[in-house]
Design an enzyme around this catalytic site. Structure first.
Site, PDB file in Angstrom:
ATOM      1  N   TYR A  98       0.812  -1.231   0.000  1.00 54.04           N
ATOM      2  CA  TYR A  98       0.000   0.000   0.000  1.00 54.04           C
ATOM      3  C   TYR A  98       0.845   1.282   0.000  1.00 54.04           C
ATOM      4  O   TYR A  98       0.482   2.240  -0.678  1.00 54.04           O
ATOM      5  CB  TYR A  98      -1.027  -0.020   1.143  1.00 54.04           C
ATOM      6  CG  TYR A  98      -2.258  -0.828   0.759  1.00 54.04           C
ATOM      7  CD1 TYR A  98      -3.378  -0.217   0.213  1.00 54.04           C
ATOM      8  CD2 TYR A  98      -2.271  -2.221   0.887  1.00 54.04           C
ATOM      9  CE1 TYR A  98      -4.483  -0.953  -0.184  1.00 54.04           C
ATOM     10  CE2 TYR A  98      -3.370  -2.964   0.496  1.00 54.04           C
ATOM     11  CZ  TYR A  98      -4.471  -2.330  -0.038  1.00 54.04           C
ATOM     12  OH  TYR A  98      -5.562  -3.065  -0.438  1.00 54.04           O
ATOM     13  N   GLU A 140      -9.176  -7.615   3.338  1.00 50.82           N
ATOM     14  CA  GLU A 140      -8.292  -8.604   2.710  1.00 50.82           C
ATOM     15  C   GLU A 140      -7.768  -9.596   3.755  1.00 50.82           C
ATOM     16  O   GLU A 140      -7.687 -10.801   3.509  1.00 50.82           O
ATOM     17  CB  GLU A 140      -7.149  -7.894   1.955  1.00 50.82           C
ATOM     18  CG  GLU A 140      -7.680  -7.250   0.667  1.00 50.82           C
ATOM     19  CD  GLU A 140      -6.918  -6.024   0.180  1.00 50.82           C
ATOM     20  OE1 GLU A 140      -5.743  -5.853   0.549  1.00 50.82           O
ATOM     21  OE2 GLU A 140      -7.517  -5.214  -0.566  1.00 50.82           O
TER      22      GLU A 140
HETATM   23  C1  HEM Z   1      -7.590  -3.703  -8.804  1.00 45.08           C
HETATM   24  C2  HEM Z   1      -8.420   0.172  -6.005  1.00 45.08           C
HETATM   25  C3  HEM Z   1      -4.199  -0.569  -3.734  1.00 45.08           C
HETATM   26  C4  HEM Z   1      -3.055  -3.793  -7.119  1.00 45.08           C
HETATM   27  C5  HEM Z   1      -8.173  -2.594  -8.233  1.00 45.08           C
HETATM   28  C6  HEM Z   1      -9.429  -2.028  -8.642  1.00 45.08           C
HETATM   29  C7  HEM Z   1      -9.656  -0.949  -7.879  1.00 45.08           C
HETATM   30  C8  HEM Z   1      -8.536  -0.805  -6.966  1.00 45.08           C
HETATM   31  C9  HEM Z   1     -10.846  -0.020  -7.935  1.00 45.08           C
HETATM   32  C10 HEM Z   1     -10.339  -2.591  -9.738  1.00 45.08           C
HETATM   33  C11 HEM Z   1     -11.281  -3.590  -9.092  1.00 45.08           C
HETATM   34  C12 HEM Z   1     -12.205  -4.239 -10.107  1.00 45.08           C
HETATM   35  O1  HEM Z   1     -13.205  -3.665 -10.460  1.00 45.08           O
HETATM   36  O2  HEM Z   1     -11.920  -5.337 -10.540  1.00 45.08           O
HETATM   37  C13 HEM Z   1      -7.358   0.268  -5.118  1.00 45.08           C
HETATM   38  C14 HEM Z   1      -7.256   1.254  -4.077  1.00 45.08           C
HETATM   39  C15 HEM Z   1      -6.078   1.061  -3.427  1.00 45.08           C
HETATM   40  C16 HEM Z   1      -5.430  -0.059  -4.087  1.00 45.08           C
HETATM   41  C17 HEM Z   1      -8.316   2.301  -3.794  1.00 45.08           C
HETATM   42  C18 HEM Z   1      -5.477   1.812  -2.265  1.00 45.08           C
HETATM   43  C19 HEM Z   1      -6.184   2.474  -1.371  1.00 45.08           C
HETATM   44  C20 HEM Z   1      -3.497  -1.474  -4.474  1.00 45.08           C
HETATM   45  C21 HEM Z   1      -2.129  -1.857  -4.243  1.00 45.08           C
HETATM   46  C22 HEM Z   1      -1.791  -2.732  -5.219  1.00 45.08           C
HETATM   47  C23 HEM Z   1      -2.969  -2.931  -6.052  1.00 45.08           C
HETATM   48  C24 HEM Z   1      -1.282  -1.350  -3.097  1.00 45.08           C
HETATM   49  C25 HEM Z   1      -0.478  -3.425  -5.479  1.00 45.08           C
HETATM   50  C26 HEM Z   1       0.648  -2.787  -5.559  1.00 45.08           C
HETATM   51  C27 HEM Z   1      -4.190  -4.040  -7.836  1.00 45.08           C
HETATM   52  C28 HEM Z   1      -4.241  -4.994  -8.925  1.00 45.08           C
HETATM   53  C29 HEM Z   1      -5.558  -4.987  -9.398  1.00 45.08           C
HETATM   54  C30 HEM Z   1      -6.268  -4.017  -8.607  1.00 45.08           C
HETATM   55  C31 HEM Z   1      -3.079  -5.832  -9.421  1.00 45.08           C
HETATM   56  C32 HEM Z   1      -6.116  -5.805 -10.556  1.00 45.08           C
HETATM   57  C33 HEM Z   1      -5.637  -5.072 -11.740  1.00 45.08           C
HETATM   58  C34 HEM Z   1      -5.874  -5.670 -13.056  1.00 45.08           C
HETATM   59  O3  HEM Z   1      -6.257  -6.821 -13.178  1.00 45.08           O
HETATM   60  O4  HEM Z   1      -5.620  -4.917 -13.992  1.00 45.08           O
HETATM   61  N1  HEM Z   1      -7.645  -1.840  -7.219  1.00 45.08           N
HETATM   62  N2  HEM Z   1      -6.233  -0.518  -5.088  1.00 45.08           N
HETATM   63  N3  HEM Z   1      -3.977  -2.152  -5.572  1.00 45.08           N
HETATM   64  N4  HEM Z   1      -5.414  -3.473  -7.671  1.00 45.08           N
HETATM   65 FE1  HEM Z   1      -5.851  -2.060  -6.327  1.00 45.08          FE
END
Ligand code: HEM
Ligand code: FAD
Length: 391
Positions: A98, A140
């Site tokens: 994060y 999570e």
């Molecule tokens: C997917 C928000 C932190 C990695 C997502 C999605 C959202 C989101 C809205 C798309 C969900 C969907 O509709 O499928 C956030 C928010 C974060 C956060 C608000 C922090 C407050 C992180 C962190 C990482 C991460 C720290 C890793 C470094 C990913 C990955 C996906 C994802 C790998 C799937 C992406 C894909 O398949 O293209 N996240 N995220 N996220 N997030 Fe986060």
């Protein structure tokens, strides 16, 4: 809860930040992947970066979260957070990542807003970021604690691969080692890691469809412009071993007796098969109306399996819409004005985004409560950004 100090600043700056998201996100991701190229190996989908959908979903969801906090100071948008947490868990995301996203996102915000990014503005948005991050981290952790194994991924061996209508490959896996198996709830998905041409691993999600105990089965629609499904179609063979995640996803069968409407298009059948199988196993007497739209009767994936499940339920029926041919119940796109939806029904939808939008608006404009409409999107959920009240 948002602090009294941050609230007026967020109120004043949310529209500007929302408007700048399309400019902030490319810089944010460029900075992050420049510093951490390993995140593209096994964690992020490269295609969702190229199309820009995932960056928009991530940054946009923070603005949507801030807007929610302004309107509902005492609560969080649980369904939005839950969808993201399940997706994160299916990728094995750990708490210690994060700060990485924080660092690069806020560097991009600072660079884009320039002088407007005063220390007070940055402090207020930092507060929003960590409120959301901590809510996600907590969800999570709960999800990981509910899995049978601490390992986010385990090796599974392909035991069968069959081609079906609509360019869909149906693949069955059995465990390739002794990692304890987490039971899937009907409607959940796994992530599979596939090594692509340049040697990096790319994860993709696939909904689990009915299979024998101790096995996993998925139905993969070929996307000729995609990175992973052509490899699954052309190269994956019986005997190969792939890493699959534990099952996640919150669009699952709800414990209720109200009528259920399942509306799918194309490969959107997959969660419906899982829900139907669970109803059959429970000998459910619920009223179930299965609605499916497809190009024609032969492009309908797993049609026989779907019809067989419907036939086993005493109060279920199926109606079809085909764009071509006369062998469906209706011709053209799905039109719910042709169906009598019980007033108390839960409506579950899955299919391409234009289909979901059309069907949802037909249901809601007929007076059906929006909170009784559920959906699964096979990609980053840009709907999350359209006012969390709506979902
Ligand atoms: C997917 C928000 C932190 C990695 C997502 C999605 C959202 C989101 C809205 C798309 C969900 C969907 O509709 O499928 C956030 C928010 C974060 C956060 C608000 C922090 C407050 C992180 C962190 C990482 C991460 C720290 C890793 C470094 C990913 C990955 C996906 C994802 C790998 C799937 C992406 C894909 O398949 O293209 N996240 N995220 N996220 N997030 Fe986060
Ligand atoms: P991707 O590589 O992801 O490409 C998708 C699109 O991105 C392409 O069509 C193209 O338009 C664009 N694109 C890719 N590369 C480029 C480029 N270089 N330049 C320009 N544009 C590009 N799918 C199923 O078949 N069955 C399921 O049961 C299923 N369940 C799912 C459940 C969930 C919860 C989710 C999130 C998704 C599910 N999916 C399912 C979808 C699946 O995860 C994949 O997104 C889909 O199969 C496409 O994968 P791909 O790697 O072939 O395409």
């Amino acid at each position: 809860m948002l602090s009294e100090k941050a609230r007026p600043i967020i109120e004043a700056t949310a529209p500007v930040v929302a408007e700048r998201i399309p400019y902030i996100t490319p810089e944010f991701y460029k900075g992050m992947f420049g510093a951490r190229p390993d995140l593209m190996d096994g964690m992020f989908s490269r295609s969702n970066q190229i199309t820009g959908e995932q960056p928009k979903a991530l940054a946009g969801s923070i603005v949507a979260f801030a807007t929610w906090l302004l309107q509902h100071p005492d609560s969080y948008p649980e369904s939005v957070l839950s969808r993201i947490a399940h997706k994160h868990a299916s990728l094995g995301l750990q708490e210690d990542e994060y700060p990485t996203v924080y660092q690069h996102l806020f560097a991009a915000i600072g660079a884009d807003l320039g002088d407007a990014a005063t220390p007070e503005v940055v402090e207020a948005w930092t507060e929003v970021y960590w409120l959301m991050a901590h809510a996600l981290i907590a969800m999570e952790k709960t999800l990981y604690a509910g899995a049978a194994s601490d390992l986010p991924f385990a090796p599974w061996r392909v035991t069968a691969k069959e081609m079906t209508g609509g360019d869909v490959a149906v693949i069955t896996f059995e465990p390739a080692d002794g990692t304890p198996i987490t039971d899937a709830k009907p409607g959940q998905y796994i992530s599979i890691e596939v090594k692509v041409k340049d040697g990096i691993r790319q994860p993709r999600q696939f909904t689990l469809i009915p299979s024998k105990a101790g096995t996993r089965r998925i139905a993969v629609k070929l996307d000729p412009a995609g990175e992973v499904t052509p490899l699954i179609h052309e190269q994956l063979k019986v005997g190969d071993v792939y890493d699959l995640s534990n099952p996640y996803g919150d669009m699952v069968l709800r414990e209720t007796r109200v009528p259920l409407v399942l509306a799918s298009a194309g490969i959107g059948v997959t969660p419906m098969l899982a829900l139907l199988e669970a109803l059959v196993e429970r000998e459910s007497e619920r009223e179930v109306i299965v609605l499916h739209a497809d190009r024609n009767s032969s492009s309908w994936p797993l049609a026989d399996e779907m019809k067989a499940l419907v036939a086993k339920l005493p109060n279920a029926r199926i109606e079809t819409w085909f764009e071509e041919g006369d062998d469906g119940d209706h011709k053209g796109y799905m039109d719910l004005s042709q169906v009598n939806i019980p007033a108390d029904a839960n409506v579950v939808m899955c299919g391409p985004l234009p289909f979901l939008k059309a069907v949802r608006s037909q249901v809601v404009s007929s007076g059906h409560p929006a909170e009784k409409v559920f959906y699964e999107i096979f990609g980053p959920d840009l709907w999350l950004l359209q006012g969390t009240d709506e979902n």
